[in-house]
Design a protein around this motif. Sequence first.
Motif, PDB file in Angstrom:
ATOM      1  N   THR A   1       0.887  -1.334   0.143  1.00 27.81           N
ATOM      2  CA  THR A   1      -0.080   0.203  -0.162  1.00 27.81           C
ATOM      3  C   THR A   1       1.050   1.263  -0.173  1.00 27.81           C
ATOM      4  O   THR A   1       1.896   1.156   0.736  1.00 27.81           O
ATOM      5  N   THR A   2       0.370   2.229  -0.933  1.00 26.95           N
ATOM      6  CA  THR A   2       1.049   3.288  -1.003  1.00 26.95           C
ATOM      7  C   THR A   2       0.453   4.692  -0.300  1.00 26.95           C
ATOM      8  O   THR A   2      -0.766   4.684  -0.921  1.00 26.95           O
ATOM      9  N   GLU A   3       0.898   5.304   0.593  1.00 28.27           N
ATOM     10  CA  GLU A   3       0.063   6.405   1.187  1.00 28.27           C
ATOM     11  C   GLU A   3       0.001   7.270   0.217  1.00 28.27           C
ATOM     12  O   GLU A   3       0.723   7.564  -0.779  1.00 28.27           O
ATOM     13  N   GLU A   4      -1.417   7.980   0.211  1.00 27.77           N
ATOM     14  CA  GLU A   4      -1.454   9.223  -0.745  1.00 27.77           C
ATOM     15  C   GLU A   4      -1.160  10.759   0.030  1.00 27.77           C
ATOM     16  O   GLU A   4      -1.624  10.834   1.113  1.00 27.77           O
ATOM     17  N   ILE A   5      -0.300  11.511  -0.601  1.00 29.72           N
ATOM     18  CA  ILE A   5      -0.158  12.850  -0.095  1.00 29.72           C
ATOM     19  C   ILE A   5      -0.893  13.612  -0.912  1.00 29.72           C
ATOM     20  O   ILE A   5      -0.628  13.746  -2.190  1.00 29.72           O
ATOM     21  N   SER A   6      -1.979  14.335  -0.286  1.00 29.33           N
ATOM     22  CA  SER A   6      -2.570  15.456  -0.893  1.00 29.33           C
ATOM     23  C   SER A   6      -2.217  16.704  -0.578  1.00 29.33           C
ATOM     24  O   SER A   6      -1.792  17.245   0.551  1.00 29.33           O
ATOM     25  N   TYR A   7      -2.345  17.836  -1.596  1.00 25.98           N
ATOM     26  CA  TYR A   7      -1.709  19.204  -1.268  1.00 25.98           C
ATOM     27  C   TYR A   7      -2.328  20.121  -2.122  1.00 25.98           C
ATOM     28  O   TYR A   7      -2.808  19.781  -3.331  1.00 25.98           O
ATOM     29  N   ARG A   8      -2.777  21.388  -1.571  1.00 21.87           N
ATOM     30  CA  ARG A   8      -3.297  22.395  -2.554  1.00 21.87           C
ATOM     31  C   ARG A   8      -2.426  23.477  -3.011  1.00 21.87           C
ATOM     32  O   ARG A   8      -1.252  23.717  -2.005  1.00 21.87           O
ATOM     33  N   GLU A   9      -2.377  23.874  -3.956  1.00 21.49           N
ATOM     34  CA  GLU A   9      -1.448  24.756  -4.638  1.00 21.49           C
ATOM     35  C   GLU A   9      -2.095  26.247  -4.717  1.00 21.49           C
ATOM     36  O   GLU A   9      -3.288  26.258  -5.401  1.00 21.49           O
ATOM     37  N   GLY A  10      -1.762  27.315  -4.466  1.00 29.33           N
ATOM     38  CA  GLY A  10      -2.197  28.582  -4.406  1.00 29.33           C
ATOM     39  C   GLY A  10      -2.446  28.820  -6.019  1.00 29.33           C
ATOM     40  O   GLY A  10      -1.723  28.716  -6.801  1.00 29.33           O
ATOM     41  N   GLY A  11      -3.781  29.359  -6.079  1.00 26.83           N
ATOM     42  CA  GLY A  11      -4.221  29.622  -7.645  1.00 26.83           C
ATOM     43  C   GLY A  11      -4.834  28.300  -8.427  1.00 26.83           C
ATOM     44  O   GLY A  11      -5.421  28.617  -9.290  1.00 26.83           O
ATOM     45  N   GLU A  12      -4.662  27.379  -7.958  1.00 28.76           N
ATOM     46  CA  GLU A  12      -5.377  26.004  -8.260  1.00 28.76           C
ATOM     47  C   GLU A  12      -5.978  25.497  -7.235  1.00 28.76           C
ATOM     48  O   GLU A  12      -5.738  24.389  -6.508  1.00 28.76           O
ATOM     49  N   ASN A  13      -7.374  26.052  -6.817  1.00 28.34           N
ATOM     50  CA  ASN A  13      -8.104  25.543  -5.929  1.00 28.34           C
ATOM     51  C   ASN A  13      -9.214  24.519  -5.837  1.00 28.34           C
ATOM     52  O   ASN A  13      -9.765  24.207  -5.060  1.00 28.34           O
ATOM     53  N   GLU A  14      -9.376  24.224  -7.260  1.00 23.98           N
ATOM     54  CA  GLU A  14     -10.530  23.302  -7.516  1.00 23.98           C
ATOM     55  C   GLU A  14     -10.325  22.019  -7.136  1.00 23.98           C
ATOM     56  O   GLU A  14     -10.999  21.293  -6.536  1.00 23.98           O
ATOM     57  N   THR A  15      -9.115  21.437  -7.247  1.00 21.86           N
ATOM     58  CA  THR A  15      -8.642  20.124  -6.715  1.00 21.86           C
ATOM     59  C   THR A  15      -7.359  19.883  -6.062  1.00 21.86           C
ATOM     60  O   THR A  15      -6.528  20.774  -6.609  1.00 21.86           O
ATOM     61  N   PRO A  16      -7.325  19.146  -5.221  1.00 16.25           N
ATOM     62  CA  PRO A  16      -5.899  19.077  -4.677  1.00 16.25           C
ATOM     63  C   PRO A  16      -5.091  18.213  -5.272  1.00 16.25           C
ATOM     64  O   PRO A  16      -5.447  17.320  -6.348  1.00 16.25           O
ATOM     65  N   HIS A  17      -3.773  18.413  -5.592  1.00 16.90           N
ATOM     66  CA  HIS A  17      -2.842  17.575  -6.105  1.00 16.90           C
ATOM     67  C   HIS A  17      -2.391  16.435  -5.446  1.00 16.90           C
ATOM     68  O   HIS A  17      -2.541  16.488  -4.323  1.00 16.90           O
ATOM     69  N   LYS A  18      -2.428  15.206  -5.903  1.00 10.45           N
ATOM     70  CA  LYS A  18      -1.900  13.924  -5.380  1.00 10.45           C
ATOM     71  C   LYS A  18      -0.570  13.377  -5.559  1.00 10.45           C
ATOM     72  O   LYS A  18      -0.341  13.156  -6.760  1.00 10.45           O
ATOM     73  N   LEU A  19       0.341  13.019  -4.750  1.00 15.54           N
ATOM     74  CA  LEU A  19       1.433  12.568  -4.870  1.00 15.54           C
ATOM     75  C   LEU A  19       1.538  11.117  -4.124  1.00 15.54           C
ATOM     76  O   LEU A  19       0.999  11.058  -3.095  1.00 15.54           O
ATOM     77  N   PRO A  20       2.670  10.283  -4.614  1.00 18.32           N
ATOM     78  CA  PRO A  20       2.613   8.969  -3.778  1.00 18.32           C
ATOM     79  C   PRO A  20       3.363   9.341  -2.590  1.00 18.32           C
ATOM     80  O   PRO A  20       4.480  10.088  -2.666  1.00 18.32           O
ATOM     81  N   GLY A  21       3.233   8.689  -1.554  1.00 20.13           N
ATOM     82  CA  GLY A  21       3.884   8.749  -0.138  1.00 20.13           C
ATOM     83  C   GLY A  21       4.802   7.574   0.132  1.00 20.13           C
ATOM     84  O   GLY A  21       5.249   6.631  -0.820  1.00 20.13           O
ATOM     85  N   GLN A  22       4.728   7.082   1.347  1.00 20.22           N
ATOM     86  CA  GLN A  22       5.514   5.998   1.834  1.00 20.22           C
ATOM     87  C   GLN A  22       4.800   4.744   1.479  1.00 20.22           C
ATOM     88  O   GLN A  22       3.725   4.854   1.532  1.00 20.22           O
ATOM     89  N   THR A  23       5.619   3.739   0.936  1.00 22.15           N
ATOM     90  CA  THR A  23       4.966   2.406   0.789  1.00 22.15           C
ATOM     91  C   THR A  23       5.281   1.433   1.809  1.00 22.15           C
ATOM     92  O   THR A  23       6.228   1.357   2.297  1.00 22.15           O
TER      93      THR A  23
END
Length: 150
Positions: free
Chosen positions: A31-53
Amino acid sequence: MPDPYRNFKFEVEIDGFVRAGFSKVTGLSRTTEEISYREGGENETPHKLPGQTSFGDVTMERGISDDDDFQNWSDTIFNVDQVNGEQGDDDFRRKVVIYLKNKAGERKVKWTVFRAWPKEFSAGDLDANANDVEIESMVLANEGIKRESL
């Protein structure tokens, strides 16, 4: 398209030696954790990155026999026979390989479980009214699982 492989034809190898009698192996997962973050100026959806497996604990079950290899491996972690209950050797990690076979008995898929060690060892229930094989199980913590087609 060829038929999928059946799940009942497999063998387990621990540190290069094939071990017989396993009736079940479970927990071959990651299982790989999901890291969500929001970026200023792009507020509709958060970006998602892979975290620790992380990797699932692997449980292996087999009928109890006079083969003490499970017990001996478990004793390298903690041996109750020691006077002061010290932990065992530092050399307790093993490589475990599970092979899935086709109908002809040829190895077709393998899972390699890296740096595995027994975190739980147990025997099944004893029941004078039952007519089953006594099963022992071992739960293995590990630091990685790799699947390969052969």
